[in-house]
Design a protein around this motif. Structure first.
Motif, PDB file in Angstrom:
ATOM      1  N   SER A   7      46.974  80.361  54.593  1.00 24.52           N
ATOM      2  CA  SER A   7      48.305  80.881  54.927  1.00 24.52           C
ATOM      3  C   SER A   7      49.151  79.769  55.516  1.00 24.52           C
ATOM      4  N   ASP A   8      50.479  79.918  55.404  1.00 25.54           N
ATOM      5  CA  ASP A   8      51.357  78.999  56.121  1.00 25.54           C
ATOM      6  C   ASP A   8      51.361  79.377  57.596  1.00 25.54           C
ATOM      7  N   ARG A  11      55.257  70.633  52.939  1.00 28.24           N
ATOM      8  CA  ARG A  11      53.872  70.181  52.891  1.00 28.24           C
ATOM      9  C   ARG A  11      53.760  68.785  53.476  1.00 28.24           C
ATOM     10  N   PHE A  53      47.575  74.787  61.676  1.00 30.28           N
ATOM     11  CA  PHE A  53      47.629  73.625  60.783  1.00 30.28           C
ATOM     12  C   PHE A  53      46.206  73.066  60.725  1.00 30.28           C
ATOM     13  N   ASN A  67      55.903  70.705  47.630  1.00 37.42           N
ATOM     14  CA  ASN A  67      55.899  72.095  48.073  1.00 37.42           C
ATOM     15  C   ASN A  67      56.649  72.198  49.381  1.00 37.42           C
ATOM     16  N   TRP A  68      56.940  73.446  49.786  1.00 38.11           N
ATOM     17  CA  TRP A  68      57.744  73.685  50.973  1.00 38.11           C
ATOM     18  C   TRP A  68      57.066  73.116  52.213  1.00 38.11           C
ATOM     19  N   GLU A 124      45.369  77.546  57.221  1.00 35.74           N
ATOM     20  CA  GLU A 124      45.720  76.304  56.523  1.00 35.74           C
ATOM     21  C   GLU A 124      46.350  76.681  55.196  1.00 35.74           C
ATOM     22  N   ILE A 125      47.440  76.013  54.840  1.00 34.65           N
ATOM     23  CA  ILE A 125      48.160  76.362  53.622  1.00 34.65           C
ATOM     24  C   ILE A 125      47.488  75.826  52.357  1.00 34.65           C
ATOM     25  N   SER A 126      46.667  74.791  52.492  1.00 37.99           N
ATOM     26  CA  SER A 126      46.018  74.174  51.344  1.00 37.99           C
ATOM     27  C   SER A 126      44.718  74.896  50.996  1.00 37.99           C
TER      28      SER A 126
END
Length: 243
Positions: free
Chosen positions: A15-16, A64, A200, A61-62, A221-223
């Motif tokens: 997730s962001d 990143r 993060f 990406n947004w 973590e977005i990745s």
């Protein structure tokens, strides 16, 4: 809403940062310790040292990694700080790793969330980094903010912490922080059995440190690739740690 998974004392999600924080119950966590993108002109320490200016948003990406302007990072982290104020218990801490170049821009923005700027902690890496000329870099800054007037955790930690960097061969993430450093920060800001958050999360370093110190962890973590590394890392740590 993030799809939270639970492994022992750790909850994690792909997730962001803002979405993850928004899903956490208000007043429920003791500390939020984050290592966000520094926006210092590069993806690695060497790139940052050699940078001549800040990077602008590119076609990846947004928000990143380091692909944002100073204004973008200030907006993002102030938004994080507002959610941190909501989710922290009274006396809870927000710790933000920060390149020295960004301190002047970030500290007032974070403080405007209602959190109180308590200290500026220095991580001494014990060895100079890349670069030439005098005053080669060997430290990073950790901005420490508090919710309310009290503080949970240990008072036996100074504001200069000397710990060697993670070796290149041992790293599972480009900006991974040493376990000893993270364990010190956790003990300084959370009680035994408390809850620490990292939105993060990278490869899950903070979650591993939380397990080692007897704390609960909530990480996102977005990745997708990094969260998979974190998932495997947490499972391995839980298996090897005594009950």
């Amino acid at each position: 809403m993030p799809a939270w998974e639970t492994f022992g004392t750790v909850s994690l999600a792909e997730s962001d940062a803002l979405t993850a924080l928004a899903s956490i119950t208000a007043g429920s966590v003791d500390a939020i310790i984050i290592d966000p993108p520094y926006c210092s002109g590069g993806f690695t320490e060497k790139d940052r040292v050699n940078a001549s200016g800040h990077m602008s948003v590119r076609s990846l990406n947004w928000f990143r990694n380091d692909n944002m302007t100073t204004t973008g990072l200030v907006w993002l982290l102030r938004s994080v700080a507002l959610e941190a104020h909501r989710t922290l218990k009274d006396g809870g801490s927000l710790c933000v790793f920060c390149d020295w170049r960004m301190t002047a821009a970030l500290a007032p923005a974070l403080e405007s969330s209602g959190l109180r700027w308590r200290n500026m902690v220095v991580w001494d890496k014990c060895f100079m980094g890349m670069g030439s000329g005098p005053f080669r870099p060997r430290h990073e800054i950790i901005l420490h903010f508090l919710k309310g007037k009290g503080m949970t955790g240990s008072s036996c930690v100074g504001n200069v912490i000397a710990e060697k960097r993670v070796s290149v061969k041992a790293k599972r993430h480009a900006t991974e922080k040493p376990q000893a450093l993270l364990e010190t920060l956790i003990r300084a800001t959370t009680p035994e059995g408390g809850t620490v958050v990292d939105v993060f999360a990278g490869s899950g370093s903070l979650a591993e440190a939380a397990i080692s110190t007897g704390r609960r962890a909530i990480i996102s973590e977005i990745s997708a690739s990094h969260i998979q590394t974190a998932r495997e890392r947490i499972k391995q740590k839980l298996t090897s740690s005594p009950p």
